[in-house]
Scaffold this active site. Structure first.
Site, PDB file in Angstrom:
ATOM      1  N   TYR A   1       0.833  -1.210   0.000  1.00 28.28           N
ATOM      2  CA  TYR A   1       0.000   0.000   0.000  1.00 28.28           C
ATOM      3  C   TYR A   1       0.868   1.260   0.000  1.00 28.28           C
ATOM      4  O   TYR A   1       0.378   2.364  -0.181  1.00 28.28           O
ATOM      5  CB  TYR A   1      -0.931   0.036   1.221  1.00 28.28           C
ATOM      6  CG  TYR A   1      -1.930  -1.095   1.325  1.00 28.28           C
ATOM      7  CD1 TYR A   1      -2.146  -1.984   0.280  1.00 28.28           C
ATOM      8  CD2 TYR A   1      -2.674  -1.272   2.487  1.00 28.28           C
ATOM      9  CE1 TYR A   1      -3.066  -3.020   0.390  1.00 28.28           C
ATOM     10  CE2 TYR A   1      -3.598  -2.298   2.606  1.00 28.28           C
ATOM     11  CZ  TYR A   1      -3.782  -3.171   1.561  1.00 28.28           C
ATOM     12  OH  TYR A   1      -4.693  -4.191   1.690  1.00 28.28           O
TER      13      TYR A   1
ATOM     14  N   PRO B   1       2.357  -6.894 -11.773  1.00 29.24           N
ATOM     15  CA  PRO B   1       2.650  -5.908 -12.823  1.00 29.24           C
ATOM     16  C   PRO B   1       1.824  -6.102 -14.099  1.00 29.24           C
ATOM     17  O   PRO B   1       1.668  -5.160 -14.873  1.00 29.24           O
ATOM     18  CB  PRO B   1       4.152  -6.120 -13.100  1.00 29.24           C
ATOM     19  CG  PRO B   1       4.467  -7.473 -12.566  1.00 29.24           C
ATOM     20  CD  PRO B   1       3.538  -7.696 -11.418  1.00 29.24           C
ATOM     21  N   ASP B   2       1.297  -7.308 -14.306  1.00 31.79           N
ATOM     22  CA  ASP B   2       0.497  -7.546 -15.523  1.00 31.79           C
ATOM     23  C   ASP B   2      -1.001  -7.371 -15.274  1.00 31.79           C
ATOM     24  O   ASP B   2      -1.824  -7.790 -16.094  1.00 31.79           O
ATOM     25  CB  ASP B   2       0.784  -8.947 -16.089  1.00 31.79           C
ATOM     26  CG  ASP B   2       0.516 -10.060 -15.078  1.00 31.79           C
ATOM     27  OD1 ASP B   2       0.360  -9.764 -13.863  1.00 31.79           O
ATOM     28  OD2 ASP B   2       0.468 -11.239 -15.498  1.00 31.79           O
TER      29      ASP B   2
END
Ligand SMILES: NC(=O)c1ccc[n+]([C@@H]2O[C@H](COP(=O)([O-])OP(=O)(O)OC[C@H]3O[C@@H](n4cnc5c(N)ncnc54)[C@H](OP(=O)(O)O)[C@@H]3O)[C@@H](O)[C@H]2O)c1
Length: 165
Positions: free
Chosen positions: A49, A98-99
């Site tokens: 976060y 990341p994807d």
């Protein structure tokens, strides 16, 4: 009146949780202090976060002000609590996903984070391995996704080093 659940240790946990994902660092500290003043005792926070420092600062200040005691809070230590009760917490998206379809170019990258890269270089490991090892060392589990053979193998090579960083 607030509702609590009684855990097997007899500790009482509020059935209400303050979420902190996407709470900006410049707002989360004040939000946390307001929440603790309002008797929130159950706080969701996570490294990803990117506001854990501010969350921690607010908690420290409220403990020093004697508004709340550390042992009355249910924070990350819930992971250790679960572990000692035979429950293993699994981290999904341990590499920051990341994807993910909604990723934006300006989003922070866990794999490119300079501090993580520095730790990785010190241990002669990759950023992905550092993130995975982080969960294992906290008595948790991680489920990194990959369709790349080299990465699948690399992600398994996390049992031969120890991080103290
Ligand atoms: N239960 C739930 O609510 C929930 C929610 C989210 C996710 N999940 C589970 O958790 C799994 C993992 O989360 P995630 O898929 O969101 O993201 P993730 O595991 O954090 O990241 C996956 C991405 O990291 C890349 N990657 C993997 N190993 C790497 C390495 N060694 N070096 C560089 N890049 C690497 C992958 O690329 P390549 O694939 O191209 O190799 C992929 O783009 C999911 O697939 C799913 O099974 C569960």
């Amino acid at each position: 009146m607030a509702t609590f659940v009684e855990l097997s240790t007899k500790a009482k946990m509020l059935v209400f949780d303050l979420g902190t994902w996407k709470s900006p660092p410049n707002k989360v500290k004040e939000a946390m202090k307001v929440a603790i003043d309002a008797e929130y005792h159950h706080i969701d926070c996570a490294y990803v976060y990117q506001n854990e420092n501010e969350v921690g600062e607010a908690i420290q200040e409220k403990i020093q002000e004697k508004v709340v005691k550390w042992e009355d809070l249910f924070i990350d230590k819930l992971i250790q609590y679960c572990y000692y009760k035979g429950i293993i917490v699994t981290a999904y998206s341990p590499l920051g996903s990341p994807d993910r379809p909604w990723a934006k170019p300006e989003d922070p990258s866990l794999l490119e984070d300079p501090k993580i890269k520095e730790i990785a270089a010190r241990h002669k490991k990759s950023s992905a391995q550092v993130h995975i090892r982080f969960h294992i060392q906290r008595n948790g589990m991680a489920i990194p996704k990959s369709v790349t053979p080299e990465c699948i193998v690399e992600n398994f090579q996390v049992f031969n080093f120890q991080m103290n960083d």
